[in-house]
Scaffold this active site. Structure first.
Site, PDB file in Angstrom:
ATOM      1  N   LYS A  11       0.838  -1.205   0.134  1.00  0.00           N
ATOM      2  CA  LYS A  11       0.022   0.030   0.030  1.00  0.00           C
ATOM      3  C   LYS A  11       0.825   1.371   0.029  1.00  0.00           C
ATOM      4  CE  LYS A  11      -3.986  -2.074   2.102  1.00  0.00           C
ATOM      5  NZ  LYS A  11      -4.783  -1.946   3.218  1.00  0.00           N
ATOM      6  N   TYR A  51     -12.728  -1.716  -3.773  1.00  0.00           N
ATOM      7  CA  TYR A  51     -13.153  -1.638  -2.734  1.00  0.00           C
ATOM      8  C   TYR A  51     -14.787  -1.794  -2.488  1.00  0.00           C
ATOM      9  CZ  TYR A  51      -8.687  -1.778  -0.366  1.00  0.00           C
ATOM     10  OH  TYR A  51      -7.418  -2.041   0.061  1.00  0.00           O
ATOM     11  N   ASN A 114      -2.152   0.218   6.650  1.00  0.00           N
ATOM     12  CA  ASN A 114      -1.653  -0.788   7.359  1.00  0.00           C
ATOM     13  C   ASN A 114      -0.652  -1.640   6.246  1.00  0.00           C
ATOM     14  OD1 ASN A 114      -3.675  -1.676   5.661  1.00  0.00           O
ATOM     15  ND2 ASN A 114      -5.100  -2.800   7.363  1.00  0.00           N
ATOM     16  N   HIS A 117      -2.378  -5.508   1.418  1.00  0.00           N
ATOM     17  CA  HIS A 117      -3.738  -6.033   1.197  1.00  0.00           C
ATOM     18  C   HIS A 117      -3.473  -7.408   0.763  1.00  0.00           C
ATOM     19  CE1 HIS A 117      -7.691  -7.006  -0.453  1.00  0.00           C
ATOM     20  NE2 HIS A 117      -6.863  -7.636  -1.323  1.00  0.00           N
ATOM     21  N   GLU A 128      -9.851 -10.538  -7.671  1.00  0.00           N
ATOM     22  CA  GLU A 128      -8.653  -9.301  -7.456  1.00  0.00           C
ATOM     23  C   GLU A 128      -7.625  -9.530  -8.541  1.00  0.00           C
ATOM     24  OE1 GLU A 128      -9.963  -8.618  -2.829  1.00  0.00           O
ATOM     25  OE2 GLU A 128      -8.228  -9.368  -3.362  1.00  0.00           O
TER      26      GLU A 128
HETATM   27  P1  RTP Z   1      -7.241  -5.802   3.200  1.00  0.00           P
HETATM   28  O1  RTP Z   1      -8.630  -5.936   2.615  1.00  0.00           O
HETATM   29  O2  RTP Z   1      -6.466  -4.474   2.894  1.00  0.00           O
HETATM   30  O3  RTP Z   1      -6.329  -7.089   3.006  1.00  0.00           O
HETATM   31  O4  RTP Z   1      -7.407  -5.689   4.756  1.00  0.00           O
HETATM   32  P2  RTP Z   1      -8.421  -6.740   5.813  1.00  0.00           P
HETATM   33  O5  RTP Z   1      -8.991  -7.845   5.088  1.00  0.00           O
HETATM   34  O6  RTP Z   1      -7.361  -6.968   7.148  1.00  0.00           O
HETATM   35  O7  RTP Z   1      -9.443  -5.239   6.118  1.00  0.00           O
HETATM   36  P3  RTP Z   1     -10.724  -5.117   5.452  1.00  0.00           P
HETATM   37  O8  RTP Z   1     -11.867  -5.182   6.672  1.00  0.00           O
HETATM   38  O9  RTP Z   1     -11.020  -6.022   4.429  1.00  0.00           O
HETATM   39  O10 RTP Z   1     -10.732  -3.543   5.289  1.00  0.00           O
HETATM   40  C1  RTP Z   1      -9.902  -3.035   4.267  1.00  0.00           C
HETATM   41  C2  RTP Z   1      -9.086  -1.954   4.485  1.00  0.00           C
HETATM   42  O11 RTP Z   1      -9.619  -0.825   4.759  1.00  0.00           O
HETATM   43  C3  RTP Z   1      -8.857  -0.116   5.827  1.00  0.00           C
HETATM   44  N1  RTP Z   1      -9.555   0.028   7.129  1.00  0.00           N
HETATM   45  N2  RTP Z   1      -9.920   1.109   7.702  1.00  0.00           N
HETATM   46  N3  RTP Z   1     -10.401   3.182   9.396  1.00  0.00           N
HETATM   47  C4  RTP Z   1     -10.981   1.983   9.708  1.00  0.00           C
HETATM   48  O12 RTP Z   1     -11.652   1.490  10.531  1.00  0.00           O
HETATM   49  C5  RTP Z   1     -10.613   0.828   8.617  1.00  0.00           C
HETATM   50  N4  RTP Z   1     -11.073  -0.504   8.921  1.00  0.00           N
HETATM   51  C6  RTP Z   1     -10.431  -0.822   7.822  1.00  0.00           C
HETATM   52  C7  RTP Z   1      -7.725  -0.851   5.966  1.00  0.00           C
HETATM   53  O13 RTP Z   1      -6.747  -0.241   5.140  1.00  0.00           O
HETATM   54  C8  RTP Z   1      -8.222  -2.082   5.740  1.00  0.00           C
HETATM   55  O14 RTP Z   1      -6.955  -3.008   5.247  1.00  0.00           O
HETATM   56 MG    MG Z   2     -10.341  -7.503   3.381  1.00  0.00          MG
END
Ligand code: RTP
Ligand code: MG
Length: 140
Positions: A11, A51, A114, A117, A128
């Site tokens: 990222k 997204y 973070n 992804h 994807e």
């Molecule tokens: P990713 O999709 O990026 O692999 O991460 P993930 O599954 O661990 O997290 P996800 O729930 O799918 O959320 C996608 C991305 O959104 C951002 N995020 N921001 N501000 C917030 O509360 C929040 N929560 C999620 C993060 O960049 C997350 O990786």
């Molecule tokens: Mg995710």
């Protein structure tokens, strides 16, 4: 266990700090092999499409702004049980909850910035990968 493919993004917070090699070394150490990779700067439309599952979430607009704030490195990773292995080495979404030795524990700046992804299931991995790569760009 089957050989799988998964989709990964390094990222903008990581490209900004010039630590894409460090992040990649964690992926490779976990047994994942890069079989396609490119550096791109996502458009707003690309990030919104990628997204789309999160479009009703309160963080959606901030997430799109962040993901288009600088270049990213998009990758296809291959390996045994690649989807789960990648999720494991990434660590929890919020770096405060990420396990020791994970990418997010060691590099993430915040729950949003973070560093990586990774696809969360075989269907999303397939989707994807196809969103960013043509089949001929993938060399397994
Ligand atoms: P990713 O999709 O990026 O692999 O991460 P993930 O599954 O661990 O997290 P996800 O729930 O799918 O959320 C996608 C991305 O959104 C951002 N995020 N921001 N501000 C917030 O509360 C929040 N929560 C999620 C993060 O960049 C997350 O990786
Ligand atoms: Mg995710």
């Amino acid at each position: 266990m089957a050989i799988e493919r998964t989709f990964s993004i390094i990222k903008p917070d990581a490209t900004r700090r010039n630590i894409t090699g460090k992040v990649l070394s964690y992926l490779e150490a976990a047994g994942l092999r890069v079989i396609a990779q490119k550096r791109i700067h996502m458009t707003k439309e690309q990030a919104e499409g990628f997204y789309a599952v999160h479009k009703e979430r309160p963080f959606f607009s901030d997430l799109v702004t962040f993901m288009t704030s600088g270049p990213v490195v998009v990758q296809v990773l291959e390996g045994e049980d690649a989807i789960a292995k990648n999720r494991e080495v990434m660590g929890a979404t919020n770096p405060a909850n990420a396990a020791a030795g994970t990418i997010r524990k060691d590099f993430a700046e915040s729950i949003e910035a973070n560093s990586v992804h990774g696809s969360d299931a075989p269907e999303t991995a397939k989707q994807e990968i196809a969103y960013f790569f043509k089949e001929e760009e993938i060399v397994g």
